[in-house]
Motif scaffolding. Structure first.
Motif, PDB file in Angstrom:
ATOM      1  N   LYS A 120       0.849  -1.192   0.000  1.00  0.00           N
ATOM      2  CA  LYS A 120       0.000   0.000   0.000  1.00  0.00           C
ATOM      3  C   LYS A 120       0.893   1.252   0.000  1.00  0.00           C
ATOM      4  CE  LYS A 120      -3.916   2.089   0.275  1.00  0.00           C
ATOM      5  NZ  LYS A 120      -4.962   1.960  -0.740  1.00  0.00           N
ATOM      6  N   ARG A 121       0.682   2.145  -0.949  1.00  0.00           N
ATOM      7  CA  ARG A 121       1.500   3.366  -1.037  1.00  0.00           C
ATOM      8  C   ARG A 121       0.704   4.557  -0.526  1.00  0.00           C
ATOM      9  NH1 ARG A 121       5.124   2.465  -6.522  1.00  0.00           N
ATOM     10  NH2 ARG A 121       5.343   0.208  -6.177  1.00  0.00           N
ATOM     11  N   VAL A 122       1.231   5.202   0.474  1.00  0.00           N
ATOM     12  CA  VAL A 122       0.514   6.272   1.154  1.00  0.00           C
ATOM     13  C   VAL A 122       1.468   7.428   1.392  1.00  0.00           C
ATOM     14  CG1 VAL A 122      -0.889   6.836   3.161  1.00  0.00           C
ATOM     15  CG2 VAL A 122      -0.734   4.461   2.418  1.00  0.00           C
ATOM     16  N   SER A 123       1.044   8.629   1.050  1.00  0.00           N
ATOM     17  CA  SER A 123       1.911   9.778   1.320  1.00  0.00           C
ATOM     18  C   SER A 123       1.895  10.088   2.810  1.00  0.00           C
ATOM     19  CB  SER A 123       1.462  10.997   0.531  1.00  0.00           C
ATOM     20  OG  SER A 123       0.283  11.532   1.105  1.00  0.00           O
ATOM     21  N   TYR A 124       2.947  10.722   3.261  1.00  0.00           N
ATOM     22  CA  TYR A 124       3.020  11.132   4.673  1.00  0.00           C
ATOM     23  C   TYR A 124       1.778  11.934   5.046  1.00  0.00           C
ATOM     24  CZ  TYR A 124       4.311  14.013   8.681  1.00  0.00           C
ATOM     25  OH  TYR A 124       4.300  14.659   9.880  1.00  0.00           O
ATOM     26  N   THR A 125       1.376  12.853   4.164  1.00  0.00           N
ATOM     27  CA  THR A 125       0.229  13.722   4.444  1.00  0.00           C
ATOM     28  C   THR A 125      -1.045  12.905   4.635  1.00  0.00           C
ATOM     29  OG1 THR A 125       1.298  15.437   3.127  1.00  0.00           O
ATOM     30  CG2 THR A 125      -1.047  15.732   3.590  1.00  0.00           C
ATOM     31  N   GLU A 126      -1.257  11.901   3.759  1.00  0.00           N
ATOM     32  CA  GLU A 126      -2.428  11.028   3.916  1.00  0.00           C
ATOM     33  C   GLU A 126      -2.333  10.231   5.220  1.00  0.00           C
ATOM     34  OE1 GLU A 126      -3.603   9.475  -0.506  1.00  0.00           O
ATOM     35  OE2 GLU A 126      -1.552   9.148   0.105  1.00  0.00           O
ATOM     36  N   ALA A 127      -1.120   9.751   5.532  1.00  0.00           N
ATOM     37  CA  ALA A 127      -0.939   8.948   6.744  1.00  0.00           C
ATOM     38  C   ALA A 127      -1.287   9.768   7.981  1.00  0.00           C
ATOM     39  CB  ALA A 127       0.497   8.437   6.834  1.00  0.00           C
ATOM     40  N   ILE A 128      -0.872  11.035   7.990  1.00  0.00           N
ATOM     41  CA  ILE A 128      -1.189  11.898   9.131  1.00  0.00           C
ATOM     42  C   ILE A 128      -2.698  12.057   9.292  1.00  0.00           C
ATOM     43  CG2 ILE A 128      -1.136  14.330   9.861  1.00  0.00           C
ATOM     44  CD1 ILE A 128       1.391  12.950  10.639  1.00  0.00           C
ATOM     45  N   GLU A 129      -3.400  12.193   8.155  1.00  0.00           N
ATOM     46  CA  GLU A 129      -4.869  12.317   8.208  1.00  0.00           C
ATOM     47  C   GLU A 129      -5.489  11.051   8.793  1.00  0.00           C
ATOM     48  OE1 GLU A 129      -7.114  14.790   7.900  1.00  0.00           O
ATOM     49  OE2 GLU A 129      -5.178  15.817   8.004  1.00  0.00           O
ATOM     50  N   ILE A 130      -5.014   9.893   8.313  1.00  0.00           N
ATOM     51  CA  ILE A 130      -5.545   8.618   8.813  1.00  0.00           C
ATOM     52  C   ILE A 130      -5.308   8.504  10.316  1.00  0.00           C
ATOM     53  CG2 ILE A 130      -5.216   6.104   8.763  1.00  0.00           C
ATOM     54  CD1 ILE A 130      -4.493   6.497   5.732  1.00  0.00           C
ATOM     55  N   LEU A 131      -4.087   8.856  10.737  1.00  0.00           N
ATOM     56  CA  LEU A 131      -3.739   8.729  12.153  1.00  0.00           C
ATOM     57  C   LEU A 131      -4.529   9.711  12.998  1.00  0.00           C
ATOM     58  CD1 LEU A 131       0.098   8.243  11.782  1.00  0.00           C
ATOM     59  CD2 LEU A 131      -1.489   6.600  12.785  1.00  0.00           C
ATOM     60  N   ARG A 132      -4.693  10.937  12.465  1.00  0.00           N
ATOM     61  CA  ARG A 132      -5.387  11.960  13.247  1.00  0.00           C
ATOM     62  C   ARG A 132      -6.830  11.542  13.510  1.00  0.00           C
ATOM     63  NH1 ARG A 132      -4.062  18.007  11.826  1.00  0.00           N
ATOM     64  NH2 ARG A 132      -4.707  17.339   9.765  1.00  0.00           N
ATOM     65  N   ASN A 133      -7.434  10.853  12.528  1.00  0.00           N
ATOM     66  CA  ASN A 133      -8.834  10.436  12.666  1.00  0.00           C
ATOM     67  C   ASN A 133      -8.974   9.035  13.254  1.00  0.00           C
ATOM     68  OD1 ASN A 133      -9.906  12.829  11.555  1.00  0.00           O
ATOM     69  ND2 ASN A 133      -9.258  12.116   9.536  1.00  0.00           N
TER      70      ASN A 133
END
Length: 477
Positions: free
Chosen positions: A315-328
RNA sequence: UCCUCUUUAGCUCAGUUGGUUAGAGCAUCUGACUGUUAAUCAGAGGGUCCUAAGUUCGAGUCUUAGAAGAGGAGCCA
């Protein structure tokens, strides 16, 4: 008569052959049955001794760990549990093993105890399987790169640059530690040292590999790497082996493709070539899991996990997307994380990486485009000015397996970043030359070989996948 | 480096509010048995309780310091 390996004999389906075999006794049961192993396979061959016609003195010397030379006939086994066995016609004790003192007893030992007997631990099933797998993984690494047009490059182990920035280094010196020469400033004068300057053991071959990528195109190094960090964890070694490919004209997307294809290829190689060892390790893990509560057991067996990696895309995920996932995420909202993710720019802790890999995506994850200020100076700055083309590959149970990036190819940008971090240009004049003469987009990554072996074997302590682990306060053997 | 836990027989471990001679399983040894699969059965031997200092009439047990190991964290691969 031929001298065979246990592996060859067990594969034979002709009976009545006169054979010879040399190996070590694993167990000797009922004065009659020797389980013999020679390292060629996880399996033992059963040798049946005619104890009524063998001297008592010889029988007493057939002990766990003894080296023996057996001549006999290969026959279909009369007993259950094995297809073939050897009817012994003569047995010679090559080397005795005193059962009172031999540390490897026919019983379960803890890995901690076996670590203290690392010179003997490959006489156990688990460690012989792990080390056969390590050997084949190493071969698969060279095979993959060779077949894909890479040149193998031996980067120096003693390095004169201390700007690699990958961690604390071990100094290499032959100055007198008690009475070193001192310069006018009162500091140790390394001009009088062997190389006429301060030298250290390498922490990465990357910078040197870049120089060869910029002429040979596709290169890789696979060699020992040293970190003097005082890390006491089950995932770190002071001396470990690192695989570092470096490719000219390849961007970050190509780098991710390469890393993923490479890892799938080497794991597939052992699935095809180390079936018995993997099955043994899988069963070992299943037994171990039986002692755990249901909730802590893993969903997939070892071989299923390896196949999953080979058959599914990372799974390829940008840091920015990962932060969103983690924040939520639930643990963030319920404040279960020790470090709560609040805003973009935070460094990911291992609890966050584990959440992404083990709970959210449940597969290997490639994170990319990290904030520039938490990554190394040589990584290619993106057009947004705040992120760099870096990528980490995270694996379930292991954490960071790969760290890589597209390298900054623009001389002015690179110089600016070095200046900002106080890295003197004189140290890396040769590295800067690559950007002066025929610069080009290029990328590469580093992969900790032992972490790959951990994943492939299911071992949970990195000290158990390298023959003689070097860690703080420990350099025995 | 920080936090937590551990250190008792060859190995893996138990050891009660501090109290006589420190226990078990496995391993080893001896004997019995002999087509066994980490064989089985009976018996025996085996201890610097990690080290040092302290508290106490008395310490495996309590206190302090240290060492080693493990798990987690940081750093990373």
């Amino acid at each position: 008569m031929n001298t065979n390996t246990v592996s060859q004999l067990l594969a034979k389906d002709q009976f009545g052959l006169e054979i010879e075999i040399k190996g070590w006794v694993r167990t000797f049961r009922a004065k009659r049955f020797i389980a013999l192993n020679d390292g060629s396979t996880i399996n033992n061959i059963q040798c049946v001794v005619d104890f009524e016609n063998t001297s008592e003195e010889t029988l007493k010397r057939i002990t766990t760990g003894a080296a023996v030379h057996i001549k006999g006939e290969l026959v279909e086994s009369q007993g259950k549990g094995q297809k073939v066995e050897i009817v012994v016609t003569s047995i010679e004790i090559l080397g005795d093993s005193d059962p009172e003192n031999y540390p490897i007893q026919p019983k379960k030992h803890s890995f901690e105890f076996l670590r203290e007997n690392a010179h003997l631990r490959t006489r156990t099933n688990t460690f012989s399987a792990v080390m056969r797998l390590r050997s084949n993984l190493s071969f698969a690494v060279h095979k993959y790169f060779t077949e894909n047009g890479f040149y193998n490059m031996h980067t120096p182990i003693i390095t004169g640059s201390d700007a690699e920035g990958a961690g604390e280094m071990f100094r290499v010196t032959n100055l007198d530690a008690k009475n070193p020469p001192v310069n006018q400033e009162g500091k140790v004068d390394f001009k009088e040292d062997f190389f006429g300057k301060e030298t250290n053991l390498t922490v990465s071959g990357q910078l040197e590999a870049e120089t060869y990528a910029m002429s040979l195109g596709k290169v890789y190094t696979f060699g020992p790497t040293f970190r003097a960090e005082n890390s006491n964890t089950s995932r770190h070694l002071s001396e470990f082996w690192m695989i570092e490919p470096e490719v000219a004209f390849m961007d970050l997307a190509g780098n991710m493709d390469l890393a993923e294809d490479f890892m799938k290829s080497v794991i597939n190689y052992i699935l095809e070539n180390n079936k018995e060892d993997l099955e043994f390790l899988e069963n070992r893990l299943l037994d171990e899991e039986k002692t755990k509560p249901q909730s802590q057991r893993s969903e997939m067996s070892l071989i299923e996990k390896l196949k999953f990696v080979v058959d599914n895309n990372f799974k390829r995920v940008s840091y920015t997307e990962a932060i969103e996932i983690l924040r939520n995420s639930k643990p963030n909202k319920k404040k279960k994380f020790n470090y709560i993710i609040e805003e973009w720019g935070a460094d990911l802790q291992s609890e966050h990486e584990r959440f992404l890999v083990e709970k959210h995506f449940k597969c290997p994850v490639i994170l990319f485009d990290y904030p520039a200020n938490i990554k190394a100076f040589y990584m290619r700055l993106n057009e947004d000015g705040k992120t760099v083309r870096a990528m980490d590959i995270l694996f379930p149970g292991i954490g960071e397996m790969v760290g890589g990036s597209q390298r900054e190819e623009r001389l002015d940008v690179l110089k600016e970043k070095m200046a900002a971090l106080d890295i003197p240009e004189e140290e890396l004049w040769w590295y800067l030359d690559l950007r002066k003469y025929g610069t080009a987009v290029h990328s590469g990554f580093g992969l900790g070989f032992e972490r790959l072996v951990m994943f492939a074997t299911g071992m949970t302590n990195i000290r158990d996948v390298i023959p003689y682990p070097r860690t703080p306060q420990n350099a025995e053997f």
